[in-house]
Design a protein around this motif. Structure first.
Motif, mmCIF file in Angstrom:
data_model
loop_
_atom_site.group_PDB
_atom_site.id
_atom_site.type_symbol
_atom_site.label_atom_id
_atom_site.label_comp_id
_atom_site.label_asym_id
_atom_site.label_seq_id
_atom_site.Cartn_x
_atom_site.Cartn_y
_atom_site.Cartn_z
ATOM 1 N N LYS A 2 0.818 -1.223 0.000
ATOM 2 C CA LYS A 2 0.000 0.000 0.000
ATOM 3 C C LYS A 2 0.847 1.267 0.000
ATOM 4 C CE LYS A 2 -4.108 -2.058 1.101
ATOM 5 N NZ LYS A 2 -5.500 -1.882 1.355
ATOM 6 N N MET A 4 1.069 4.692 1.574
ATOM 7 C CA MET A 4 0.549 5.292 2.815
ATOM 8 C C MET A 4 1.125 6.679 2.995
ATOM 9 S SD MET A 4 1.272 2.257 5.520
ATOM 10 C CE MET A 4 0.885 0.573 5.061
ATOM 11 N N ILE A 108 -2.131 13.323 -2.196
ATOM 12 C CA ILE A 108 -3.200 12.687 -1.415
ATOM 13 C C ILE A 108 -4.026 11.749 -2.301
ATOM 14 C CG2 ILE A 108 -5.394 13.159 -0.215
ATOM 15 C CD1 ILE A 108 -3.944 15.741 0.875
ATOM 16 N N ALA A 109 -4.366 12.238 -3.490
ATOM 17 C CA ALA A 109 -5.249 11.468 -4.374
ATOM 18 C C ALA A 109 -4.610 10.172 -4.861
ATOM 19 C CB ALA A 109 -5.656 12.336 -5.565
ATOM 20 N N GLN A 111 -2.801 8.084 -3.049
ATOM 21 C CA GLN A 111 -2.524 7.158 -1.946
ATOM 22 C C GLN A 111 -3.579 6.059 -1.850
ATOM 23 O OE1 GLN A 111 0.288 7.536 -0.120
ATOM 24 N NE2 GLN A 111 0.704 9.277 -1.466
ATOM 25 N N ASP A 112 -3.190 4.953 -1.231
ATOM 26 C CA ASP A 112 -4.189 3.952 -0.822
ATOM 27 C C ASP A 112 -4.799 4.346 0.520
ATOM 28 O OD1 ASP A 112 -3.869 2.084 -2.995
ATOM 29 O OD2 ASP A 112 -1.901 1.639 -2.153
ATOM 30 N N VAL A 113 -3.965 4.832 1.439
ATOM 31 C CA VAL A 113 -4.483 5.282 2.731
ATOM 32 C C VAL A 113 -3.773 6.552 3.174
ATOM 33 C CG1 VAL A 113 -5.218 3.030 3.649
ATOM 34 C CG2 VAL A 113 -2.888 3.784 4.016
ATOM 35 N N VAL A 114 -4.526 7.361 3.919
ATOM 36 C CA VAL A 114 -3.967 8.584 4.500
ATOM 37 C C VAL A 114 -4.217 8.510 6.010
ATOM 38 C CG1 VAL A 114 -4.069 11.104 4.549
ATOM 39 C CG2 VAL A 114 -4.361 9.885 2.382
ATOM 40 N N SER B 2 -10.796 10.545 -3.901
ATOM 41 C CA SER B 2 -10.769 10.588 -2.433
ATOM 42 C C SER B 2 -12.109 11.036 -1.868
ATOM 43 C CB SER B 2 -9.702 11.567 -1.936
ATOM 44 O OG SER B 2 -8.505 11.441 -2.648
ATOM 45 N N LEU B 20 -8.984 17.649 -4.590
ATOM 46 C CA LEU B 20 -9.290 17.835 -6.005
ATOM 47 C C LEU B 20 -10.736 18.307 -6.093
ATOM 48 C CD1 LEU B 20 -7.501 14.697 -7.511
ATOM 49 C CD2 LEU B 20 -6.654 17.039 -7.339
ATOM 50 N N SER B 78 -11.782 6.119 -2.414
ATOM 51 C CA SER B 78 -10.544 5.783 -1.717
ATOM 52 C C SER B 78 -9.441 6.715 -2.223
ATOM 53 C CB SER B 78 -10.195 4.334 -2.005
ATOM 54 O OG SER B 78 -8.927 4.030 -1.492
ATOM 55 N N PRO B 79 -8.550 7.207 -1.347
ATOM 56 C CA PRO B 79 -8.551 7.003 0.104
ATOM 57 C C PRO B 79 -9.616 7.846 0.810
ATOM 58 C CG PRO B 79 -6.820 8.543 -0.502
ATOM 59 C CD PRO B 79 -7.437 8.073 -1.792
ATOM 60 N N VAL B 80 -9.912 7.475 2.070
ATOM 61 C CA VAL B 80 -10.773 8.275 2.932
ATOM 62 C C VAL B 80 -9.838 9.110 3.822
ATOM 63 C CG1 VAL B 80 -12.582 8.245 4.684
ATOM 64 C CG2 VAL B 80 -12.536 6.473 2.901
ATOM 65 N N VAL B 81 -9.944 10.426 3.699
ATOM 66 C CA VAL B 81 -8.985 11.319 4.369
ATOM 67 C C VAL B 81 -9.701 12.120 5.450
ATOM 68 C CG1 VAL B 81 -7.219 13.087 4.007
ATOM 69 C CG2 VAL B 81 -7.879 11.572 2.112
ATOM 70 N N ASN C 119 -3.167 -3.095 5.641
ATOM 71 C CA ASN C 119 -2.797 -3.862 4.445
ATOM 72 C C ASN C 119 -3.858 -4.890 4.064
ATOM 73 O OD1 ASN C 119 -0.400 -2.554 3.953
ATOM 74 N ND2 ASN C 119 0.844 -3.990 5.150
ATOM 75 N N TYR C 124 -9.537 2.209 4.977
ATOM 76 C CA TYR C 124 -9.084 2.627 6.308
ATOM 77 C C TYR C 124 -9.790 3.937 6.616
ATOM 78 C CZ TYR C 124 -6.011 4.781 9.800
ATOM 79 O OH TYR C 124 -5.517 5.410 10.916
#
Lengths: 119, 85, 129
Positions: A2, A4, A108-109, A111-114, B2, B20, B78-81, C119, C124
């Motif tokens: 991932k 991150m 940010i866009a 990423q898989d996770v933030v 996102s 965005l 995704s992702p969730v920020v 993972n 998340y």
């Protein structure tokens, strides 16, 4: 694996969130994550050189930062306007890339996770 | 694409600069206080958190949602920020 | 879909628990699965066994424990937990304290368990303080 992104938005020392986030980022890298860290807003205060956490019995945040590359966490970025707005000379070791807000949006866009909502 | 969770008004400012333009936002917790001064579209607000605070979403650009709709939005993006200051 | 959730706020200092609980309940209603709920930063205080809920307020500890009865893993950051006084029986012995303080159904785990849960999950979601 991932991608991150850890976001640090608060100054160090008043609480231990930043140190806890750096620890999580290092563990992320140990688990083969593709880790990057973004400092924004008051989080950029953590990039000041000459910090002395030992004076109040805490770990020195800037020393933790300089250990990151040995954990293969070397994608370190700061919000350029947050740095400029505070008239701040940030550390050069480790190397920190300055990003516009548009570049941060793309970071940010992609990423898989933030990780790292702070308050 | 996102999805941005905004937990307070300062978090909203930080998020707006770094999202965005098409990304959806959910206002929750103290983030619902932003509901009266929104820019742009695709903004949702957790209705129960607005009700708790005495905020009406009737005049707001934010679409009221419940937790089931909240979950559905996280499924789509995704992702969730999370943004809080 | 599989979710990993993180709770960052302490009870009575944030809405973190209410948000996380209601979101988790909605996930289970919709037949999603929860890989792990990770209690980080001041979120570790959610797992204090010595909390007493004021009359007329929702018993959050009981609600977490109900989630656990549905098979959801409640994982407290061990580094963040022990420094804030949230310790299980093993840690009580190790540090020679008088009493343990980790509520039933919660476990103390390392940060590796946060990363591996991330993972293993499709999503998340973090609930800020």
């Amino acid at each position: 694996m991932k991608r991150m992104l850890f976001i640090i938005s608060q100054p160090p020392y008043a609480n231990s969130h930043n140190a806890e986030l750096l620890e999580a980022a290092m563990v992320g890298a140990v688990f083969d994550g593709e880790v990057s860290i973004l400092f924004r807003d008051d989080g950029v205060w953590g990039l000041m050189p000459n910090q002395h956490g030992e004076l109040i019995g805490q770990k020195t945040f800037s020393k933790m930062l300089s250990a990151l590359p040995t954990y293969e966490v070397d994608q370190l970025f700061a919000c350029a306007s947050s740095v400029e707005g505070r008239d701040l000379s940030i550390t050069t070791s480790p190397e920190i890339g300055l990003l516009t807000t548009e570049q941060q949006a793309i970071l940010i866009a992609t990423q898989d996770v933030v990780i790292g909502a702070q308050r | 694409m996102s999805l941005h969770l905004v937990f307070n008004t300062a978090g909203y400012e930080a998020c707006l600069k770094r999202k965005l333009s098409d990304d959806p936002i959910i206002l929750l917790g103290d983030g619902v206080y932003c509901a009266t001064q929104l820019e742009g579209g695709n903004i949702h607000a957790l209705e129960i958190d607005a009700q708790v605070r005495g905020m009406s979403l009737a005049q707001s650009k934010a679409k009221p949602i419940d937790y089931d709709a909240f979950v559905a939005l996280t499924e789509l993006h995704s992702p969730v920020v999370s943004w809080a200051e | 879909m599989k979710y990993t959730l993180a709770i960052h706020g302490a009870p009575y200092a944030s809405q973190s628990a209410q948000h996380g609980l209601a979101f988790a309940e909605a996930l289970l209603r919709q037949e999603h699965s929860i890989e792990r709920i990770f209690f980080f930063h001041e979120g570790v205080y959610q797992a204090l066994s010595t909390r007493v809920t004021p009359q007329g307020e929702e018993d959050l500890l009981a609600k977490w424990q109900t989630l656990s009865n549905h098979g959801v893993e409640l994982a407290v950051c061990i580094a963040g937990g022990i420094k804030r006084g949230v310790i299980n029986e093993d840690e009580r012995k190790r540090y020679e304290k008088n009493s343990n303080s980790l509520a039933e159904h919660f476990t103390l785990v390392g940060l590796g368990q946060l990363i591996s849960a991330i993972n293993n999950a499709d999503r998340y979601v973090e609930f800020s303080a």
